[in-house]
Enzyme design. Structure first.
Site, PDB file in Angstrom:
ATOM      1  N   GLY A 239       0.777  -1.242   0.000  1.00  0.00           N
ATOM      2  CA  GLY A 239       0.000   0.000   0.000  1.00  0.00           C
ATOM      3  C   GLY A 239       0.798   1.277   0.000  1.00  0.00           C
ATOM      4  O   GLY A 239       0.233   2.364  -0.141  1.00  0.00           O
ATOM      5  N   PRO A 274       4.754  -5.111  -0.519  1.00  0.00           N
ATOM      6  CA  PRO A 274       4.702  -3.943  -1.399  1.00  0.00           C
ATOM      7  C   PRO A 274       4.692  -4.342  -2.871  1.00  0.00           C
ATOM      8  O   PRO A 274       5.361  -5.302  -3.264  1.00  0.00           O
ATOM      9  CB  PRO A 274       6.009  -3.215  -1.067  1.00  0.00           C
ATOM     10  CG  PRO A 274       6.928  -4.312  -0.640  1.00  0.00           C
ATOM     11  CD  PRO A 274       6.097  -5.373   0.012  1.00  0.00           C
ATOM     12  N   ARG A 276       3.402  -1.585  -5.722  1.00  0.00           N
ATOM     13  CA  ARG A 276       3.593  -0.300  -6.401  1.00  0.00           C
ATOM     14  C   ARG A 276       4.907   0.377  -5.996  1.00  0.00           C
ATOM     15  O   ARG A 276       5.613   0.920  -6.849  1.00  0.00           O
ATOM     16  CB  ARG A 276       2.419   0.610  -6.030  1.00  0.00           C
ATOM     17  CG  ARG A 276       2.322   1.877  -6.847  1.00  0.00           C
ATOM     18  CD  ARG A 276       1.267   2.815  -6.251  1.00  0.00           C
ATOM     19  NE  ARG A 276       0.000   2.162  -6.029  1.00  0.00           N
ATOM     20  CZ  ARG A 276      -0.982   2.082  -6.931  1.00  0.00           C
ATOM     21  NH1 ARG A 276      -0.824   2.626  -8.112  1.00  0.00           N
ATOM     22  NH2 ARG A 276      -2.109   1.467  -6.628  1.00  0.00           N
ATOM     23  N   ARG A 312      -5.250   2.821 -15.635  1.00  0.00           N
ATOM     24  CA  ARG A 312      -5.369   3.585 -14.384  1.00  0.00           C
ATOM     25  C   ARG A 312      -6.091   4.932 -14.540  1.00  0.00           C
ATOM     26  O   ARG A 312      -6.961   5.244 -13.734  1.00  0.00           O
ATOM     27  CB  ARG A 312      -3.993   3.778 -13.739  1.00  0.00           C
ATOM     28  CG  ARG A 312      -3.353   2.440 -13.302  1.00  0.00           C
ATOM     29  CD  ARG A 312      -2.098   2.650 -12.477  1.00  0.00           C
ATOM     30  NE  ARG A 312      -2.390   3.208 -11.195  1.00  0.00           N
ATOM     31  CZ  ARG A 312      -2.226   4.477 -10.884  1.00  0.00           C
ATOM     32  NH1 ARG A 312      -1.701   5.325 -11.746  1.00  0.00           N
ATOM     33  NH2 ARG A 312      -2.561   4.916  -9.683  1.00  0.00           N
ATOM     34  N   TYR A 316      -9.393   4.969 -12.321  1.00  0.00           N
ATOM     35  CA  TYR A 316      -9.324   5.718 -11.050  1.00  0.00           C
ATOM     36  C   TYR A 316      -9.167   7.225 -11.279  1.00  0.00           C
ATOM     37  O   TYR A 316      -8.866   7.935 -10.330  1.00  0.00           O
ATOM     38  CB  TYR A 316      -8.096   5.293 -10.228  1.00  0.00           C
ATOM     39  CG  TYR A 316      -7.803   3.849 -10.088  1.00  0.00           C
ATOM     40  CD1 TYR A 316      -8.738   2.966  -9.552  1.00  0.00           C
ATOM     41  CD2 TYR A 316      -6.551   3.335 -10.442  1.00  0.00           C
ATOM     42  CE1 TYR A 316      -8.439   1.623  -9.391  1.00  0.00           C
ATOM     43  CE2 TYR A 316      -6.242   2.001 -10.280  1.00  0.00           C
ATOM     44  CZ  TYR A 316      -7.191   1.144  -9.752  1.00  0.00           C
ATOM     45  OH  TYR A 316      -6.878  -0.176  -9.588  1.00  0.00           O
ATOM     46  N   CYS A 341     -12.867   3.083 -28.426  1.00  0.00           N
ATOM     47  CA  CYS A 341     -14.217   3.657 -28.550  1.00  0.00           C
ATOM     48  C   CYS A 341     -14.874   3.855 -27.191  1.00  0.00           C
ATOM     49  O   CYS A 341     -15.906   3.241 -26.889  1.00  0.00           O
ATOM     50  CB  CYS A 341     -15.085   2.741 -29.399  1.00  0.00           C
ATOM     51  SG  CYS A 341     -14.233   2.171 -30.842  1.00  0.00           S
ATOM     52  N   GLU A 342     -14.239   4.631 -26.329  1.00  0.00           N
ATOM     53  CA  GLU A 342     -14.788   4.950 -25.008  1.00  0.00           C
ATOM     54  C   GLU A 342     -14.311   6.360 -24.683  1.00  0.00           C
ATOM     55  O   GLU A 342     -13.127   6.665 -24.863  1.00  0.00           O
ATOM     56  CB  GLU A 342     -14.203   4.034 -23.916  1.00  0.00           C
ATOM     57  CG  GLU A 342     -14.310   2.567 -24.139  1.00  0.00           C
ATOM     58  CD  GLU A 342     -15.552   1.947 -23.512  1.00  0.00           C
ATOM     59  OE1 GLU A 342     -16.197   2.607 -22.678  1.00  0.00           O
ATOM     60  OE2 GLU A 342     -15.866   0.799 -23.883  1.00  0.00           O
ATOM     61  N   TYR A 370       0.594  -1.884 -12.016  1.00  0.00           N
ATOM     62  CA  TYR A 370      -0.805  -1.908 -12.458  1.00  0.00           C
ATOM     63  C   TYR A 370      -0.950  -1.292 -13.851  1.00  0.00           C
ATOM     64  O   TYR A 370      -1.942  -0.648 -14.157  1.00  0.00           O
ATOM     65  CB  TYR A 370      -1.702  -1.215 -11.407  1.00  0.00           C
ATOM     66  CG  TYR A 370      -1.494  -1.799 -10.037  1.00  0.00           C
ATOM     67  CD1 TYR A 370      -1.998  -3.055  -9.723  1.00  0.00           C
ATOM     68  CD2 TYR A 370      -0.727  -1.131  -9.070  1.00  0.00           C
ATOM     69  CE1 TYR A 370      -1.750  -3.629  -8.473  1.00  0.00           C
ATOM     70  CE2 TYR A 370      -0.485  -1.698  -7.829  1.00  0.00           C
ATOM     71  CZ  TYR A 370      -0.994  -2.945  -7.536  1.00  0.00           C
ATOM     72  OH  TYR A 370      -0.752  -3.508  -6.316  1.00  0.00           O
TER      73      TYR A 370
HETATM   74  N1  PLP Z   1      -1.297  -7.104  -0.586  1.00  0.00           N
HETATM   75  C1  PLP Z   1      -2.605  -7.224  -0.888  1.00  0.00           C
HETATM   76  C2  PLP Z   1      -3.433  -8.177  -0.125  1.00  0.00           C
HETATM   77  C3  PLP Z   1      -3.158  -6.444  -1.913  1.00  0.00           C
HETATM   78  O1  PLP Z   1      -4.464  -6.574  -2.216  1.00  0.00           O
HETATM   79  C4  PLP Z   1      -2.331  -5.522  -2.624  1.00  0.00           C
HETATM   80  C5  PLP Z   1      -2.881  -4.681  -3.674  1.00  0.00           C
HETATM   81  O2  PLP Z   1      -4.029  -4.607  -3.982  1.00  0.00           O
HETATM   82  C6  PLP Z   1      -0.980  -5.458  -2.281  1.00  0.00           C
HETATM   83  C7  PLP Z   1      -0.500  -6.256  -1.254  1.00  0.00           C
HETATM   84  C8  PLP Z   1      -0.037  -4.551  -2.992  1.00  0.00           C
HETATM   85  O3  PLP Z   1      -0.397  -3.219  -2.835  1.00  0.00           O
HETATM   86  P1  PLP Z   1       0.555  -2.049  -3.328  1.00  0.00           P
HETATM   87  O4  PLP Z   1       0.874  -2.293  -4.754  1.00  0.00           O
HETATM   88  O5  PLP Z   1      -0.234  -0.816  -3.117  1.00  0.00           O
HETATM   89  O6  PLP Z   1       1.767  -2.089  -2.465  1.00  0.00           O
END
Ligand code: PLP
Length: 419
Positions: A239, A274, A276, A312, A316, A341-342, A370
């Site tokens: 996250g 992690p 992202r 993305r 979002y 086409c969106e 992502y």
């Molecule tokens: N762990 C879980 C259970 C997740 O659902 C996610 C992303 O959705 C992650 C880890 C990785 O998250 P991030 O890419 O934000 O670090």
């Protein structure tokens, strides 16, 4: 923060001019910097060295085998969410005891494969799932290990689609139910609850929500301890946010300074997931300007990448910085849109952008996480080539899809062929 820089007005990835990659591989093209990828992993590892966590890179962020292998070789474990990701983890030789498996909807087959392999643990999201894992492990005459995913009900202050730690989200188990489940599961013959898991959301740019969630879980662990329930692991999920726009940098060191003292107190082995943070800034999507279209209301820069390549912004309303491969001093307000086409098929809206002409190239930055992993064949578009740059060397890590790839698994029924 990353290895994409201008040199003499040309954008480079490490020591390679991106324009040269475009000439060789065409567009749309994903370009990854190996150095950036590894640097982010190492930064996290170093910041948390005092507690030596197991860093399980979240495969969903970018599941290309080369990305996985690069990280596994540096000691990373993997966080998976499907049988397909388990297959990838095995393909890159990840040790089973470095694999953790989340997802609210694991199928019997997926559970069976992971139990047979002997992964470190499942992150379990409900009681019915727990019962099912026990049932499958018993059938296989194996022991399955589990971390209960707690929903700590904290507000991570991110996009609602990537908020996962509120009680209104489908993920995890509330504290009261978790306690009951732990007591019930103590009678299970083939399953052991060895830890707790949280994952409160993605692209979180402040340490405060993590601190709030970890404090709540530590309180719960203390309560369990008093009742004689001992655990081995605390998985704090992923996250960590990255810089897409003007976010203040959530460096590994700043994050660690806030959470490490709390984690150390638990005495548990810490797992992190992690995605992202490790791969987000290590990749870009390069695209060609096909047309510049002026309308009475707007200027549209139409490029050869679409929401199928990078969803993305459409999904979002996410911001990606956009640079011209040849640095521009003049800016102009425009939308950057794809050919799909969106009306949701855009990369930037009403933004001051480098003034580019048809035939020039743009780099959509921070597209490593992502990006390709959420890509699709919508509009029967062939997914892009992916290349990895290591200093002055370039490696193709996924070929551009061919037209035949698009129809590979399709068949026209016999009765239609006979007409
Ligand atoms: N762990 C879980 C259970 C997740 O659902 C996610 C992303 O959705 C992650 C880890 C990785 O998250 P991030 O890419 O934000 O670090």
């Amino acid at each position: 923060m990353h290895e994409f820089r201008y040199r003499n007005n040309s954008l480079y990835c490490e020591e390679v001019k991106i324009k040269d990659l475009v000439k060789r591989f065409g567009t749309p093209l994903y370009v990854y910097s190996y150095q950036t990828l590894i640097n982010h992993f190492v930064k996290l590892e170093e910041a948390f060295r005092p507690i030596n966590p197991l860093i399980c890179y979240s495969v969903k962020a970018n599941s290309n085998l080369a990305i996985l292998k690069a990280l596994v070789d540096k000691g990373a474990g993997l966080d998976i969410v499907s049988g397909g990701e388990l297959f990838r983890a095995q393909r890159v030789g990840c040790q089973p005891k470095k694999i953790v498996y989340a997802s609210v909807g694991k199928t019997d087959r997926e559970i069976e494969e992971a139990v047979k392999l002997g992964i470190l643990f499942f992150n379990v999201e409900s009681y019915p799932e727990l019962e099912n894992i026990q049932h499958i492990a018993k059938k296989l005459n194996k022991t399955a290990y589990v971390a209960l995913r707690i929903n700590p009900d904290v507000e991570p202050k991110t996009h609602k689609y990537i908020t996962t730690g509120k009680l209104t989200n489908k993920f995890g188990i509330d504290f009261r139910s978790a306690k009951q489940i732990i007591l019930l599961a103590s009678g299970f013959s083939n399953l052991r609850i060895t830890g707790l898991h949280i994952h409160i959301g993605s692209q979180i740019t402040s340490p405060d929500p993590f601190v709030a969630a970890i404090k709540k879980v530590i309180g719960f662990i203390d309560k369990l301890k008093k009742e004689g329930i001992k655990l081995e692991y605390l998985n704090i999920g992923g996250g960590l946010g990255i810089i897409y726009d003007r976010e203040s940098p959530q460096t590994a060191a700043k994050f660690a300074a806030k959470v490490l003292p709390l984690l150390r107190k638990t005495g548990l082995k810490i797992i992190m997931e992690p995605g992202r943070f490790i791969v987000g800034n290590a990749g870009i999507l390069v695209t060609k300007v096909l047309y510049v279209k002026n309308t009475p209301k707007k200027k549209f820069i139409i490029v050869d990448s679409g929401m199928n390549d990078l969803i993305r912004p459409a999904l979002y309303n996410a911001y990606h910085n956009i640079l011209a491969l040849h640095k521009k001093n003049r800016l102009e307000k425009a939308d950057i849109v794809g050919p799909i086409c969106e009306s949701g098929d855009f990369f930037a809206k009403d933004r001051e952008l480098p003034k580019v002409e048809e035939g020039e190239y743009l780099a959509i930055m921070s597209a490593g996480a992502y990006g390709f992993s959420m890509s699709s064949n919508y509009n029967s578009r062939r997914r892009p080539e992916e290349v990895m740059v290591v200093k002055d060397k370039v490696f193709v890590i996924r070929k551009r899809e061919s037209s035949v790839d698009l129809i590979r698994n399709e068949t026209v029924p016999f009765f239609l062929l006979s007409r």
